[in-house]
Design a protein around this motif. Structure first.
Motif, short mmCIF file in Angstrom:
data_model
loop_
_atom_site.label_atom_id
_atom_site.label_comp_id
_atom_site.label_asym_id
_atom_site.label_seq_id
_atom_site.Cartn_x
_atom_site.Cartn_y
_atom_site.Cartn_z
N GLN A 112 19.49 37.29 60.31
CA GLN A 112 18.60 36.17 60.60
C GLN A 112 17.26 36.32 59.89
N GLY A 113 16.74 37.54 59.86
CA GLY A 113 15.47 37.76 59.16
C GLY A 113 15.57 37.42 57.69
N ARG A 115 17.81 35.45 56.26
CA ARG A 115 18.12 34.02 56.11
C ARG A 115 16.90 33.14 56.39
N GLU A 116 16.14 33.44 57.45
CA GLU A 116 15.07 32.55 57.87
C GLU A 116 13.68 32.91 57.34
N GLN A 117 13.39 34.19 57.20
CA GLN A 117 12.08 34.60 56.72
C GLN A 117 12.12 35.19 55.32
N GLY A 118 13.31 35.37 54.77
CA GLY A 118 13.45 35.96 53.45
C GLY A 118 13.30 37.47 53.45
N ARG A 119 13.23 38.05 54.67
CA ARG A 119 13.05 39.50 54.79
C ARG A 119 13.62 39.95 56.13
N GLY A 120 14.49 40.94 56.09
CA GLY A 120 15.04 41.48 57.32
C GLY A 120 14.98 42.99 57.30
N ILE A 143 15.08 42.09 51.14
CA ILE A 143 14.26 40.97 50.71
C ILE A 143 15.14 40.03 49.91
#
Length: 147
Positions: A112-113, A115-120, A143
């Motif tokens: 999810q990180g 996919r949604e923030q561009g960083r997990g 990233i």
């Protein structure tokens, strides 16, 4: 060719040291991975597993699982170690075996990180050997690559 074979080939092509260490994936699924490397190319002066090889193989095991998780979800990202610490507990006297597992909640947050923030990021524990002989605790960061 299986997903494990493709991932192993990708790693050996991209990271020459993994080929020299004879890194091999023995099992792989969405939440876990097991790898092995023979002792002879990873031996130290005492005839046991070289600490640098143990660390490198453990880091690479976690990296491979992260890569597999993202690829299975169709996510394209660069993965790096954010932080890692290893505890050596006993000498490794045979083949070096590493195992790492995640759970659905951590995997979902990681995906999810990206996919949604561009960083997990995901924290993983990698055990080396059955005792375990060593334990690596690492945080991996992914990233998303720009399309």
């Amino acid at each position: 060719m299986t997903a494990a074979d493709r991932l192993q080939q990708k790693i050996r092509n991209a990271i020459p040291l993994s080929d020299a260490m004879q890194f091999s994936i023995t099992s792989l699924d969405l939440d876990s991975i097991r790898v092995v490397a023979p002792l002879p190319p990873n031996v130290n002066i005492h005839g046991t597993g070289f600490a640098g090889s143990l660390y490198s193989l453990a880091v690479l095991t976690g990296w491979a699982l992260c890569n597999h998780i993202l690829e299975e979800q169709g996510l394209d990202a660069d993965i790096a170690i954010g932080k890692a610490e290893i505890r050596y507990r006993a000498p490794v006297t045979g083949d070096i075996e590493c195992a790492c597992a995640s759970d659905a909640a951590r995997r979902a947050a990681f995906e999810q990180g990206v996919r949604e923030q561009g960083r997990g990021k995901i924290a993983l524990e990698v055990s080396v050997g059955e005792l375990p002989h060593a334990v690596l605790n690492a945080t991996y960061v992914a990233i998303a690559r720009s399309a």
